[in-house]
Design a protein around this motif. Structure first.
Motif, PDB file in Angstrom:
ATOM      1  N   GLU A 224      50.705  50.359  22.550  1.00 16.51           N
ATOM      2  CA  GLU A 224      49.642  50.519  23.464  1.00 16.51           C
ATOM      3  C   GLU A 224      49.415  49.516  24.629  1.00 16.51           C
ATOM      4  OE1 GLU A 224      44.999  51.378  23.011  1.00 16.51           O
ATOM      5  OE2 GLU A 224      46.253  51.067  21.212  1.00 16.51           O
TER       6      GLU A 224
ATOM      7  N   LYS B 170      43.921  47.452  17.014  1.00 19.03           N
ATOM      8  CA  LYS B 170      44.282  48.970  16.321  1.00 19.03           C
ATOM      9  C   LYS B 170      45.216  48.523  15.574  1.00 19.03           C
ATOM     10  CE  LYS B 170      42.647  52.197  19.982  1.00 19.03           C
ATOM     11  NZ  LYS B 170      43.044  53.281  20.894  1.00 19.03           N
TER      12      LYS B 170
ATOM     13  N   TYR C 214      46.973  50.053  13.229  1.00 15.86           N
ATOM     14  CA  TYR C 214      48.146  50.868  13.178  1.00 15.86           C
ATOM     15  C   TYR C 214      49.250  50.377  14.046  1.00 15.86           C
ATOM     16  CZ  TYR C 214      51.309  54.824  12.960  1.00 15.86           C
ATOM     17  OH  TYR C 214      52.389  55.618  12.732  1.00 15.86           O
ATOM     18  N   ASN C 215      49.076  50.170  15.422  1.00 17.78           N
ATOM     19  CA  ASN C 215      49.888  49.743  16.471  1.00 17.78           C
ATOM     20  C   ASN C 215      50.712  48.576  15.710  1.00 17.78           C
ATOM     21  OD1 ASN C 215      49.053  51.845  17.999  1.00 17.78           O
ATOM     22  ND2 ASN C 215      47.671  50.545  19.130  1.00 17.78           N
TER      23      ASN C 215
ATOM     24  N   GLY D 222      41.089  44.239  10.395  1.00 18.69           N
ATOM     25  CA  GLY D 222      41.235  44.824  11.822  1.00 18.69           C
ATOM     26  C   GLY D 222      41.156  43.859  12.931  1.00 18.69           C
TER      27      GLY D 222
END
Length: 390
Positions: free
Chosen positions: A322, A307, A309-310, A289
Protein backbone atom coordinates in the motif's frame (compact mmCIF):
# COMPACT_ATOMS: atom_id res chain seq x y z
CA UNK A 1 -22.79 11.67 -20.27
CA UNK A 2 -19.84 13.14 -22.09
CA UNK A 3 -19.27 11.52 -25.49
CA UNK A 4 -15.79 10.27 -24.56
CA UNK A 5 -16.87 8.67 -21.29
CA UNK A 6 -18.35 5.20 -20.76
CA UNK A 7 -19.20 3.49 -17.50
CA UNK A 8 -17.00 0.73 -16.11
CA UNK A 9 -20.07 -1.51 -15.72
CA UNK A 10 -20.64 -1.50 -19.47
CA UNK A 11 -17.00 -2.35 -20.17
CA UNK A 12 -17.10 -5.22 -17.68
CA UNK A 13 -20.36 -6.62 -19.06
CA UNK A 14 -18.87 -6.39 -22.54
CA UNK A 15 -15.97 -8.60 -21.43
CA UNK A 16 -18.48 -11.03 -19.91
CA UNK A 17 -20.69 -10.84 -23.04
CA UNK A 18 -23.78 -9.79 -21.12
CA UNK A 19 -24.56 -6.45 -22.76
CA UNK A 20 -28.11 -5.63 -23.80
CA UNK A 21 -28.65 -4.56 -27.45
CA UNK A 22 -28.88 -0.92 -26.36
CA UNK A 23 -25.70 -1.15 -24.31
CA UNK A 24 -23.88 -2.90 -27.16
CA UNK A 25 -24.79 -0.03 -29.49
CA UNK A 26 -23.55 2.46 -26.89
CA UNK A 27 -20.30 0.52 -26.52
CA UNK A 28 -19.65 0.33 -30.28
CA UNK A 29 -20.32 4.05 -30.69
CA UNK A 30 -17.86 4.84 -27.89
CA UNK A 31 -15.27 2.41 -29.29
CA UNK A 32 -15.19 4.03 -32.75
CA UNK A 33 -15.08 7.58 -31.46
CA UNK A 34 -11.39 7.56 -30.45
CA UNK A 35 -8.53 5.12 -31.24
CA UNK A 36 -7.43 5.31 -27.63
CA UNK A 37 -10.76 3.84 -26.51
CA UNK A 38 -9.93 0.54 -28.19
CA UNK A 39 -6.53 0.37 -26.47
CA UNK A 40 -8.17 1.19 -23.14
CA UNK A 41 -10.76 -1.56 -23.53
CA UNK A 42 -8.17 -4.09 -24.67
CA UNK A 43 -6.19 -3.57 -21.50
CA UNK A 44 -9.28 -4.25 -19.41
CA UNK A 45 -10.22 -7.29 -21.51
CA UNK A 46 -6.73 -8.77 -21.12
CA UNK A 47 -7.05 -8.55 -17.34
CA UNK A 48 -10.53 -10.02 -17.05
CA UNK A 49 -10.08 -12.64 -19.78
CA UNK A 50 -6.80 -14.05 -18.41
CA UNK A 51 -6.98 -17.78 -17.73
CA UNK A 52 -5.45 -17.42 -14.28
CA UNK A 53 -7.67 -14.65 -12.91
CA UNK A 54 -9.89 -15.55 -9.99
CA UNK A 55 -11.03 -12.15 -8.75
CA UNK A 56 -14.50 -10.65 -8.93
CA UNK A 57 -15.55 -7.04 -9.30
CA UNK A 58 -15.20 -5.05 -6.10
CA UNK A 59 -17.20 -1.89 -5.44
CA UNK A 60 -14.19 0.13 -4.33
CA UNK A 61 -12.25 -0.87 -7.44
CA UNK A 62 -15.18 0.11 -9.60
CA UNK A 63 -15.28 3.54 -7.99
CA UNK A 64 -11.54 3.98 -8.48
CA UNK A 65 -11.77 3.02 -12.15
CA UNK A 66 -14.53 5.57 -12.58
CA UNK A 67 -12.17 8.08 -10.97
CA UNK A 68 -9.49 7.17 -13.47
CA UNK A 69 -11.93 7.72 -16.34
CA UNK A 70 -12.87 11.09 -14.89
CA UNK A 71 -9.24 12.12 -14.54
CA UNK A 72 -8.52 11.24 -18.16
CA UNK A 73 -11.58 13.18 -19.27
CA UNK A 74 -10.65 16.33 -17.35
CA UNK A 75 -6.95 16.26 -18.15
CA UNK A 76 -7.12 15.26 -21.82
CA UNK A 77 -6.54 18.79 -23.03
CA UNK A 78 -3.60 19.42 -20.69
CA UNK A 79 0.01 18.97 -21.67
CA UNK A 80 0.58 15.35 -22.72
CA UNK A 81 3.76 14.93 -20.69
CA UNK A 82 1.97 15.85 -17.50
CA UNK A 83 -0.89 13.46 -18.26
CA UNK A 84 1.40 10.56 -19.04
CA UNK A 85 3.45 10.96 -15.87
CA UNK A 86 0.36 11.05 -13.61
CA UNK A 87 -1.96 8.67 -15.41
CA UNK A 88 0.65 5.96 -15.98
CA UNK A 89 1.29 5.82 -12.27
CA UNK A 90 -2.46 5.77 -11.56
CA UNK A 91 -3.05 2.97 -14.06
CA UNK A 92 -0.26 0.89 -12.52
CA UNK A 93 -1.83 1.16 -9.10
CA UNK A 94 -5.22 0.36 -10.61
CA UNK A 95 -4.07 -2.81 -12.32
CA UNK A 96 -2.38 -4.05 -9.17
CA UNK A 97 -5.50 -3.41 -7.13
CA UNK A 98 -7.51 -5.48 -9.60
CA UNK A 99 -5.46 -8.42 -8.42
CA UNK A 100 -6.93 -8.38 -4.91
CA UNK A 101 -8.33 -11.83 -4.21
CA UNK A 102 -6.38 -13.66 -6.87
CA UNK A 103 -3.20 -13.59 -8.88
CA UNK A 104 -3.94 -11.97 -12.22
CA UNK A 105 -1.63 -12.83 -15.07
CA UNK A 106 -1.44 -10.04 -17.63
CA UNK A 107 -1.41 -12.42 -20.55
CA UNK A 108 -3.71 -12.21 -23.54
CA UNK A 109 -4.85 -15.62 -24.75
CA UNK A 110 -2.68 -16.85 -27.55
CA UNK A 111 -0.41 -13.84 -27.30
CA UNK A 112 3.32 -14.51 -27.35
CA UNK A 113 5.13 -12.90 -24.45
CA UNK A 114 8.18 -10.65 -24.88
CA UNK A 115 11.46 -12.53 -25.11
CA UNK A 116 12.98 -10.46 -22.34
CA UNK A 117 10.74 -12.25 -19.80
CA UNK A 118 10.73 -15.67 -21.44
CA UNK A 119 13.22 -17.30 -19.07
CA UNK A 120 12.27 -15.64 -15.79
CA UNK A 121 10.04 -18.38 -14.43
CA UNK A 122 12.57 -21.07 -15.39
CA UNK A 123 15.35 -19.54 -13.32
CA UNK A 124 13.54 -17.67 -10.56
CA UNK A 125 10.65 -19.63 -9.13
CA UNK A 126 8.76 -18.61 -5.96
CA UNK A 127 10.23 -19.53 -2.60
CA UNK A 128 9.19 -22.47 -0.46
CA UNK A 129 9.99 -24.44 2.68
CA UNK A 130 13.75 -24.12 3.11
CA UNK A 131 15.75 -24.00 6.32
CA UNK A 132 19.14 -24.83 7.80
CA UNK A 133 19.45 -25.67 11.49
CA UNK A 134 22.77 -24.70 13.05
CA UNK A 135 23.11 -27.02 16.07
CA UNK A 136 24.91 -26.13 19.28
CA UNK A 137 27.91 -28.27 18.32
CA UNK A 138 28.35 -26.39 15.04
CA UNK A 139 26.81 -29.04 12.81
CA UNK A 140 24.34 -27.93 10.14
CA UNK A 141 21.15 -29.75 9.18
CA UNK A 142 19.90 -28.75 5.74
CA UNK A 143 16.18 -29.54 5.85
CA UNK A 144 16.01 -29.75 2.05
CA UNK A 145 18.45 -32.65 2.10
CA UNK A 146 16.28 -34.76 4.39
CA UNK A 147 14.26 -37.50 2.75
CA UNK A 148 10.69 -36.42 2.02
CA UNK A 149 9.23 -39.08 4.28
CA UNK A 150 11.85 -38.80 7.00
CA UNK A 151 10.97 -37.47 10.44
CA UNK A 152 14.25 -36.02 11.66
CA UNK A 153 14.81 -36.16 15.42
CA UNK A 154 17.91 -35.15 17.37
CA UNK A 155 18.51 -33.49 20.73
CA UNK A 156 14.84 -32.67 21.26
CA UNK A 157 14.34 -31.35 17.71
CA UNK A 158 11.70 -32.78 15.40
CA UNK A 159 11.52 -31.71 11.76
CA UNK A 160 8.24 -32.33 9.96
CA UNK A 161 9.41 -31.61 6.46
CA UNK A 162 6.11 -32.07 4.66
CA UNK A 163 4.37 -29.70 7.08
CA UNK A 164 7.22 -27.18 7.01
CA UNK A 165 7.55 -27.16 10.81
CA UNK A 166 10.54 -27.52 13.13
CA UNK A 167 9.49 -28.49 16.67
CA UNK A 168 11.45 -28.23 19.91
CA UNK A 169 10.27 -30.65 22.59
CA UNK A 170 11.83 -28.86 25.55
CA UNK A 171 14.29 -31.64 26.35
CA UNK A 172 15.90 -30.53 29.62
CA UNK A 173 19.70 -30.53 29.77
CA UNK A 174 22.20 -29.58 32.42
CA UNK A 175 23.06 -26.42 30.44
CA UNK A 176 21.20 -24.22 28.03
CA UNK A 177 22.28 -24.72 24.42
CA UNK A 178 21.34 -22.64 21.40
CA UNK A 179 20.31 -23.44 17.85
CA UNK A 180 20.05 -20.99 14.97
CA UNK A 181 17.33 -21.46 12.37
CA UNK A 182 18.61 -19.95 9.12
CA UNK A 183 16.15 -19.27 6.30
CA UNK A 184 17.85 -18.54 2.97
CA UNK A 185 16.56 -16.21 0.29
CA UNK A 186 13.66 -17.92 -1.40
CA UNK A 187 12.74 -19.77 1.79
CA UNK A 188 10.29 -19.80 4.69
CA UNK A 189 9.60 -22.11 7.63
CA UNK A 190 7.66 -22.46 10.86
CA UNK A 191 9.20 -23.20 14.24
CA UNK A 192 7.43 -24.44 17.35
CA UNK A 193 9.51 -23.46 20.37
CA UNK A 194 9.81 -25.56 23.52
CA UNK A 195 7.11 -23.50 25.29
CA UNK A 196 4.60 -23.98 22.46
CA UNK A 197 5.18 -20.55 20.90
CA UNK A 198 4.78 -20.65 17.11
CA UNK A 199 7.10 -18.61 14.90
CA UNK A 200 6.78 -18.05 11.15
CA UNK A 201 10.11 -17.15 9.55
CA UNK A 202 10.33 -15.17 6.32
CA UNK A 203 13.07 -15.32 3.68
CA UNK A 204 16.65 -14.27 4.50
CA UNK A 205 16.05 -14.59 8.25
CA UNK A 206 17.98 -15.98 11.22
CA UNK A 207 16.44 -16.84 14.58
CA UNK A 208 18.70 -17.89 17.44
CA UNK A 209 16.83 -19.80 20.14
CA UNK A 210 17.57 -21.85 23.27
CA UNK A 211 16.58 -25.50 22.92
CA UNK A 212 14.67 -25.05 26.18
CA UNK A 213 13.72 -21.88 28.07
CA UNK A 214 15.34 -21.71 31.50
CA UNK A 215 15.40 -18.89 34.02
CA UNK A 216 12.89 -16.07 34.37
CA UNK A 217 12.55 -15.02 30.72
CA UNK A 218 12.17 -16.44 27.22
CA UNK A 219 14.63 -14.64 24.95
CA UNK A 220 15.30 -15.19 21.24
CA UNK A 221 17.49 -13.28 18.78
CA UNK A 222 16.19 -12.17 15.39
CA UNK A 223 17.67 -10.85 12.16
CA UNK A 224 15.16 -10.67 9.30
CA UNK A 225 11.40 -11.04 9.67
CA UNK A 226 9.24 -13.24 11.87
CA UNK A 227 5.66 -13.51 13.05
CA UNK A 228 5.22 -14.67 16.65
CA UNK A 229 2.20 -16.29 18.32
CA UNK A 230 3.50 -16.40 21.88
CA UNK A 231 2.27 -18.88 24.48
CA UNK A 232 1.10 -16.93 27.50
CA UNK A 233 3.27 -17.17 30.61
CA UNK A 234 3.07 -14.15 32.91
CA UNK A 235 5.99 -15.45 34.98
CA UNK A 236 8.33 -15.54 31.96
CA UNK A 237 8.11 -12.59 29.56
CA UNK A 238 8.99 -13.37 25.94
CA UNK A 239 11.65 -11.10 24.45
CA UNK A 240 12.66 -10.73 20.82
CA UNK A 241 16.09 -9.14 20.71
CA UNK A 242 17.40 -7.30 17.63
CA UNK A 243 20.39 -5.04 17.10
CA UNK A 244 18.13 -1.97 17.29
CA UNK A 245 16.13 -2.89 20.38
CA UNK A 246 13.92 -5.47 22.09
CA UNK A 247 10.25 -6.37 21.83
CA UNK A 248 8.86 -7.67 25.12
CA UNK A 249 5.57 -9.57 25.52
CA UNK A 250 3.73 -11.90 27.88
CA UNK A 251 1.43 -13.64 25.42
CA UNK A 252 0.29 -12.12 22.15
CA UNK A 253 0.73 -12.09 18.35
CA UNK A 254 2.96 -9.65 16.54
CA UNK A 255 5.35 -9.22 13.62
CA UNK A 256 8.96 -8.01 13.79
CA UNK A 257 10.89 -6.98 10.68
CA UNK A 258 14.55 -6.04 10.87
CA UNK A 259 16.50 -6.41 7.63
CA UNK A 260 19.72 -4.41 7.58
CA UNK A 261 19.24 -3.32 3.97
CA UNK A 262 15.89 -1.75 4.98
CA UNK A 263 17.70 0.55 7.42
CA UNK A 264 15.01 0.26 10.08
CA UNK A 265 13.08 -1.97 12.46
CA UNK A 266 9.31 -2.43 12.33
CA UNK A 267 7.18 -4.09 15.01
CA UNK A 268 3.45 -4.53 14.35
CA UNK A 269 1.02 -5.69 17.03
CA UNK A 270 -1.86 -7.95 15.98
CA UNK A 271 -3.35 -8.65 19.41
CA UNK A 272 -2.38 -8.23 23.05
CA UNK A 273 0.24 -5.75 24.26
CA UNK A 274 3.92 -5.42 23.46
CA UNK A 275 6.61 -3.07 24.67
CA UNK A 276 9.67 -1.84 22.79
CA UNK A 277 12.86 -0.61 24.41
CA UNK A 278 16.57 -0.21 23.74
CA UNK A 279 19.67 1.11 25.48
CA UNK A 280 18.62 4.64 24.53
CA UNK A 281 14.81 4.33 24.48
CA UNK A 282 12.59 3.74 27.50
CA UNK A 283 9.88 1.14 27.02
CA UNK A 284 7.03 2.18 24.74
CA UNK A 285 3.76 0.24 24.67
CA UNK A 286 1.84 -0.59 21.50
CA UNK A 287 -1.86 -1.28 21.05
CA UNK A 288 -3.27 -3.74 18.49
CA UNK A 289 -3.32 -2.34 14.99
CA UNK A 290 -0.30 -0.11 15.55
CA UNK A 291 3.24 -0.33 14.19
CA UNK A 292 6.46 0.97 15.68
CA UNK A 293 9.21 1.99 13.25
CA UNK A 294 12.75 2.87 14.29
CA UNK A 295 15.32 4.02 11.74
CA UNK A 296 18.99 3.24 12.24
CA UNK A 297 20.69 6.00 14.23
CA UNK A 298 17.39 7.45 15.46
CA UNK A 299 16.34 7.76 19.09
CA UNK A 300 12.73 8.64 18.27
CA UNK A 301 10.54 5.74 17.09
CA UNK A 302 7.42 6.45 15.06
CA UNK A 303 4.21 4.77 16.22
CA UNK A 304 1.19 4.86 13.97
CA UNK A 305 -1.95 2.94 13.15
CA UNK A 306 -1.64 0.66 10.11
CA UNK A 307 -3.61 -1.91 8.16
CA UNK A 308 -2.30 -5.01 9.89
CA UNK A 309 -2.91 -7.29 6.91
CA UNK A 310 -0.40 -5.37 4.81
CA UNK A 311 2.25 -5.95 7.48
CA UNK A 312 1.67 -9.69 7.91
CA UNK A 313 0.41 -10.76 4.47
CA UNK A 314 3.65 -12.68 3.84
CA UNK A 315 2.65 -15.14 6.58
CA UNK A 316 -0.54 -15.85 4.62
CA UNK A 317 1.50 -16.38 1.45
CA UNK A 318 0.62 -13.03 -0.10
CA UNK A 319 2.35 -9.85 -1.19
CA UNK A 320 0.37 -6.84 0.01
CA UNK A 321 1.59 -3.33 -0.78
CA UNK A 322 0.00 0.00 0.00
CA UNK A 323 1.70 3.13 -1.29
CA UNK A 324 5.06 1.39 -1.34
CA UNK A 325 7.85 2.44 -3.65
CA UNK A 326 9.15 0.19 -6.41
CA UNK A 327 12.47 0.11 -4.54
CA UNK A 328 10.79 -1.33 -1.42
CA UNK A 329 8.86 -3.85 -3.48
CA UNK A 330 12.03 -4.87 -5.34
CA UNK A 331 13.70 -5.77 -2.05
CA UNK A 332 10.77 -8.06 -1.20
CA UNK A 333 10.99 -9.74 -4.61
CA UNK A 334 14.76 -10.17 -4.27
CA UNK A 335 14.38 -12.02 -0.98
CA UNK A 336 11.51 -14.24 -2.04
CA UNK A 337 12.60 -15.11 -5.59
CA UNK A 338 16.33 -14.99 -4.77
CA UNK A 339 17.08 -12.56 -7.58
CA UNK A 340 19.10 -9.37 -7.95
CA UNK A 341 17.22 -6.31 -9.17
CA UNK A 342 19.06 -3.12 -10.20
CA UNK A 343 17.70 0.25 -11.30
CA UNK A 344 19.37 2.00 -14.22
CA UNK A 345 17.42 5.19 -13.43
CA UNK A 346 17.21 6.09 -9.70
CA UNK A 347 14.00 8.03 -10.31
CA UNK A 348 12.16 4.78 -11.06
CA UNK A 349 12.72 3.66 -7.46
CA UNK A 350 10.21 6.27 -6.31
CA UNK A 351 7.22 5.02 -8.32
CA UNK A 352 4.47 4.11 -5.83
CA UNK A 353 2.18 1.08 -5.99
CA UNK A 354 -0.61 -0.59 -4.03
CA UNK A 355 -2.11 -4.06 -4.32
CA UNK A 356 -2.22 -7.70 -3.27
CA UNK A 357 -0.92 -10.78 -5.10
CA UNK A 358 -0.07 -14.39 -4.31
CA UNK A 359 3.56 -14.98 -3.25
CA UNK A 360 3.44 -18.23 -5.18
CA UNK A 361 2.91 -16.68 -8.59
CA UNK A 362 5.69 -16.39 -11.15
CA UNK A 363 7.88 -13.33 -10.92
CA UNK A 364 7.10 -12.54 -14.56
CA UNK A 365 3.50 -11.88 -13.47
CA UNK A 366 4.75 -9.10 -11.23
CA UNK A 367 7.10 -7.74 -13.89
CA UNK A 368 4.39 -7.66 -16.55
CA UNK A 369 2.11 -5.94 -14.09
CA UNK A 370 4.55 -3.10 -13.56
CA UNK A 371 5.30 -2.82 -17.29
CA UNK A 372 1.60 -2.63 -18.09
CA UNK A 373 0.96 0.74 -16.62
CA UNK A 374 4.12 2.75 -16.04
CA UNK A 375 7.19 3.88 -17.94
CA UNK A 376 9.36 0.90 -16.94
CA UNK A 377 10.46 -2.35 -18.49
CA UNK A 378 12.60 -5.22 -17.28
CA UNK A 379 15.53 -6.86 -19.00
CA UNK A 380 17.49 -9.94 -17.99
CA UNK A 381 21.27 -9.99 -18.06
CA UNK A 382 22.86 -13.10 -16.63
CA UNK A 383 21.55 -13.42 -13.06
CA UNK A 384 20.25 -9.84 -12.82
CA UNK A 385 16.95 -8.16 -13.62
CA UNK A 386 17.44 -4.56 -14.73
CA UNK A 387 14.74 -1.92 -14.36
CA UNK A 388 14.94 0.63 -17.14
CA UNK A 389 12.79 3.45 -18.43
CA UNK A 390 10.71 2.77 -21.52
Amino acid sequence: MEKNHISWDILLRKVRRTLSPAEEAMFQEWLTRDERHKEYYERIRRVWSADETTCELDTDISVMIAGFDEHVRKERDSRRKKIVRYVYRFVACLFILLAVGGGILFLNKGEKQPDRLANVNKEWVPGGNKAIILLADGKKVDVEMLADTMLYKVDGIEVQKDAGVIKYSGLQKSEVTYNTIMIPKGGEYQVELSDGTMVWLNSDTELKIPTVFAGDERRVYLSGEAYFAVTKDERKPFIVETDLGNVKVYGTEFNVKRYRDDGQLKATLVEGVIGFSSDRIAELKLKPGYRLSLAEGSETPEIREVKVYNEIAWRDKRFSFENETLEEIARELERWYNVKIVFTDPALKELVFSGTLSRYGKIETMLRLFEEGVEVKFTIESDTIKVIRK
